[in-house]
Write an enzyme that holds these catalytic residues in place. Structure first.
Site, mmCIF file in Angstrom:
data_model
loop_
_atom_site.group_PDB
_atom_site.id
_atom_site.type_symbol
_atom_site.label_atom_id
_atom_site.label_comp_id
_atom_site.label_asym_id
_atom_site.label_seq_id
_atom_site.Cartn_x
_atom_site.Cartn_y
_atom_site.Cartn_z
ATOM 1 N N ARG A 1 37.593 24.808 10.041
ATOM 2 C CA ARG A 1 37.475 24.090 8.768
ATOM 3 C C ARG A 1 38.554 24.618 7.832
ATOM 4 O O ARG A 1 38.542 25.785 7.448
ATOM 5 C CB ARG A 1 36.099 24.309 8.154
ATOM 6 C CG ARG A 1 34.967 23.857 9.043
ATOM 7 C CD ARG A 1 33.705 23.668 8.251
ATOM 8 N NE ARG A 1 33.727 22.394 7.583
ATOM 9 C CZ ARG A 1 33.259 21.262 8.119
ATOM 10 N NH1 ARG A 1 32.746 21.258 9.315
ATOM 11 N NH2 ARG A 1 33.317 20.137 7.443
ATOM 12 N N ASP B 1 46.880 10.834 3.459
ATOM 13 C CA ASP B 1 45.770 11.739 3.742
ATOM 14 C C ASP B 1 45.256 11.401 5.141
ATOM 15 O O ASP B 1 44.497 10.461 5.334
ATOM 16 C CB ASP B 1 44.677 11.561 2.694
ATOM 17 C CG ASP B 1 43.504 12.511 2.909
ATOM 18 O OD1 ASP B 1 43.455 13.155 3.971
ATOM 19 O OD2 ASP B 1 42.639 12.592 2.008
ATOM 20 N N LYS C 1 38.868 17.969 11.985
ATOM 21 C CA LYS C 1 38.339 16.694 12.474
ATOM 22 C C LYS C 1 38.961 16.406 13.850
ATOM 23 O O LYS C 1 38.754 17.187 14.759
ATOM 24 C CB LYS C 1 38.564 15.622 11.416
ATOM 25 C CG LYS C 1 37.799 15.974 10.115
ATOM 26 C CD LYS C 1 37.964 14.968 8.997
ATOM 27 C CE LYS C 1 37.248 15.464 7.745
ATOM 28 N NZ LYS C 1 37.465 14.578 6.582
ATOM 29 N N THR D 1 42.962 17.697 6.799
ATOM 30 C CA THR D 1 42.063 18.758 7.218
ATOM 31 C C THR D 1 42.480 19.162 8.618
ATOM 32 O O THR D 1 43.217 18.453 9.301
ATOM 33 C CB THR D 1 40.593 18.285 7.257
ATOM 34 O OG1 THR D 1 40.490 17.181 8.159
ATOM 35 C CG2 THR D 1 40.108 17.858 5.876
HETATM 36 C C1 LIG Z 1 37.326 14.806 5.247
HETATM 37 C C2 LIG Z 1 38.300 14.246 4.305
HETATM 38 C C3 LIG Z 1 38.716 14.945 3.166
HETATM 39 C C4 LIG Z 1 38.034 16.172 2.650
HETATM 40 O O1 LIG Z 1 37.903 17.206 3.453
HETATM 41 P P1 LIG Z 1 36.859 18.381 3.128
HETATM 42 O O2 LIG Z 1 37.346 19.449 4.033
HETATM 43 O O3 LIG Z 1 35.515 17.831 3.478
HETATM 44 O O4 LIG Z 1 36.965 18.733 1.690
HETATM 45 C C5 LIG Z 1 39.720 14.405 2.397
HETATM 46 N N1 LIG Z 1 40.280 13.226 2.711
HETATM 47 C C6 LIG Z 1 39.876 12.514 3.776
HETATM 48 C C7 LIG Z 1 40.548 11.214 4.068
HETATM 49 C C8 LIG Z 1 38.881 12.992 4.605
HETATM 50 O O5 LIG Z 1 38.487 12.263 5.646
#
Ligand SMILES: *Cc1c(COP(=O)(O)O)cnc(C)c1O
Length: 422
Positions: free
Chosen positions: A237, A202, A231, A228
Site C-alpha cells: 500500500r 491517475d 492495486k 497507487t
Molecule cells: C485507489 C485510488 C486512489 C486513492 O488511493 P488510496 O491509496 O486509497 O488513497 C486515487 N485515485 C484513484 C483513481 C484510485 O483508484
C-alpha cells in the site's frame, strides 16, 4: 493452516495473531473480486515487514535531515530506478503514503486554494480526490466535473473539451475507480493543451496493466502520472508520482516538505520488490491474463442477462447495473459476501438510487488472476454471481451457503500468493 505462520506475533499478542490468521483464511477461501485489491507476493510481504520501518529519513537520497541513511538511500534509489525503467519516465517520487496524499501533492505542486480543477465526477467513476465535494480537493479547490454519456457509458470528449475551455482549470485529472474502458490519454492531453491545464493521469487502478503492456501508457501524454502501488501493480500500500524532469522539483517539494514527513521506508522497499517483479516476463503474462479474464467474465455475465456499464470491459474491471434484476447493489454485495464472493456495491452512471444504496456492483479480476484462475473458470464465476444475485433477491440463504462451499472448493486448488499453506 496459519497456526505457526507468525510465531512471534502469536506469542506476544495471540488476540491480534488470531485476527490475522482469520483474515488469511478468509482471503484463502473466498473469491475476491474487488478490482482495487490483489494478493502481493511473499517477497513483497517480507520486505514490508523489515526493520527498514525503524528508520527516519526525511528528505531525499543524498539530501536527508537525519543521519544513518547508508542503506535507506540505496533502497529508495533502487525503487526510483526501477520505477523509471518500468514505466519509462524521467522522474519518479516513491514517497507518497497512498494514492490520496499523492494526488494532494499534485494540487500543492500546481494549484492554489480556490483554483479551478477538473476531474471525473465520483458517481460517474472518478475518484474523490479529483475535486469531488466531500473531499478536501473539492472543498479547497473549485471542482468542475465531467462524466460519461448516458447512452454509451463512455467519456464524451466534446463535453470534456467544452467544459475545459469554459472553466480553464489548472489541473485536469483523467482516470478513476470504476472505469471499465481504455483511457484515451492522447485525447485528454490535447484538451489539456488547448485549455492550458496540467494533465494528471491517475492510473491507480491500471498501473499494473500499463506496466505489463495490457493498457496504453500515459507517459507520452500526461504531465504528471499518479498511481497507487497496491492495486493491479501488486505491491505494498503506497503510491508514486512520475513526471518529466521539468516538473521533478515541484513534485518532490510538494511531497516533502509540502505534505509529508518521513517516508515509510519498509513500504519503499516492498515497492522496489514489486517493481522488480513487474519487470519480469511473468508479469506481462499476468497483466494480459487479468484483461482476458475480465473480458471472458463480462461475456459470461452478458450471456446470463446482466447489464454491464458500457457493455463490457477493456481492462480489469466490470461495473454491473443490477436494475434489470431488481436487486439493489448493496443487498447483492452483502449476499455475495455470504456466498464467499467479495465485491463492492457501487453507483452506476446516472444512478437513480443513493450512493450508500446504489444500483450496481463493481467487480474485477486482478486477485483471481494472481491465484492462477483462467478464462476457463470465468463461466463458473459468472454462474455463482448469477445464482448469488438471484438468491439475494429471494433471500435464499441455503443457496448462498451452497455457493460458498463450491467457491471454497475451487479456491483450495489455487493457493494464493503470500498466504500460508497447510
Ligand atoms: C485507489 C485510488 C486512489 C486513492 O488511493 P488510496 O491509496 O486509497 O488513497 C486515487 N485515485 C484513484 C483513481 C484510485 O483508484
Amino acid at each position: 493452516m496459519t497456526k505457526n505462520s507468525h510465531p512471534s506475533l502469536a506469542a506476544t499478542d495471540p488476540e491480534l495473531a488470531a485476527l490475522v490468521g482469520a483474515e488469511e483464511r478468509l482471503q484463502a477461501e473466498t473469491l475476491r473480486l474487488i478490482p482495487s485489491e490483489n494478493y502481493v507476493s511473499q517477497a513483497v510481504l517480507e520486505a514490508a515487514g523489515t526493520v527498514l520501518q525503524n528508520k527516519y529519513s526525511e528528505g531525499y537520497p543524498g539530501r536527508r535531515y537525519y543521519e544513518g541513511q547508508q542503506n535507506i538511500d540505496q533502497v529508495e534509489l533502487l525503487a526510483i530506478a526501477r520505477a523509471k525503467a518500468l514505466f519509462g519516465v524521467e522522474h519518479a517520487n516513491v514517497q507518497p503514503y497512498s494514492g490520496s496524499p499523492a494526488n494532494l501533492a499534485v494540487y500543492l505542486a500546481f494549484a492554489e486554494p480556490g483554483d479551478t480543477v477538473m476531474g471525473m465526477a465520483l458517481p460517474m467513476g472518478g475518484h474523490l480526490t479529483h475535486g469531488w465535494g466531500v473531499s478536501a480537493t473539492g472543498k479547497w479547490f473549485r471542482g468542475v466535473q465531467y462524466g460519461v454519456r448516458q447512452d454509451t457509458g463512455l467519456i464524451d470528449f466534446d463535453e470534456v473539451r467544452e467544459l475545459a475551455l469554459k472553466e480553464r482549470p489548472k489541473l485536469i485529472f483523467c482516470g478513476g475507480t470504476a472505469l471499465p474502458r481504455t483511457i484515451d490519454f492522447a485525447a485528454f492531453a490535447e484538451i489539456a493543451r488547448e485549455a492550458g491545464a496540467v494533465l494528471v493521469a491517475d492510473v491507480a487502478h491500471i498501473a499494473g496493466l500499463i506496466a505489463g503492456g495490457a493498457h496504453p501508457s500515459p507517459v507520452p501524454h500526461a504531465d504528471v502520472i499518479s498511481t497507487t502501488t497496491h492495486k493491479t501493480l501488486r505491491g505494498p500500500r503506497g503510491a508514486m508520482l512520475m513526471c518529466r524532469e521539468e516538473h521533478a522539483k515541484a513534485i518532490d517539494k510538494a511531497v516533502f516538505p509540502g505534505l509529508q514527513g518521513g517516508p515509510h521506508n519498509q513500504t519503499t522497499a516492498a515497492m522496489a520488490v514489486a517493481l522488480l517483479e513487474a519487470s519480469q516476463p511473468s508479469f506481462r503474462t499476468y497483466a494480459h491474463a487479468v484483461v482476458a479474464n475480465a473480458q471472458a467474465l463480462a461475456e459470461a455475465l452478458l450471456a446470463r442477462g446482466f447489464d454491464l456499464v458500457s457493455g463490457g470491459t477493456d481492462n480489469h474491471l466490470i461495473l454491473m447495473d443490477l436494475t434489470p434484476k431488481d436487486v439493489p447493489g448493496k443487498i447483492a454485495a452483502k449476499a455475495l459476501d455470504r456466498a464467499g464472493i467479495v465485491v463492492n456495491y457501487n453507483t452506476v452512471p446516472y444512478d437513480p438510487r443513493k450512493p450508500f444504496d446504489p444500483s450496481g456492483i463493481r467487480i474485477g479480476t486482478p486477485s483471481l488472476t494472481s491465484r492462477g484462475l483462467g478464462v476457463e473458470h470465468m463461466p463458473a464465476v459468472a454462474d455463482w454471481i448469477d445464482r448469488g444475485v438471484t438468491a439475494a433477491g429471494t433471500g435464499d440463504e441455503d443457496a448462498l451457503a451452497r455457493i460458498r462451499a463450491e467457491v471454497a472448493a475451487l479456491m483450495a486448488d489455487f493457493p494464493a500468493p503470500g498466504l500460508p499453506t497447510d
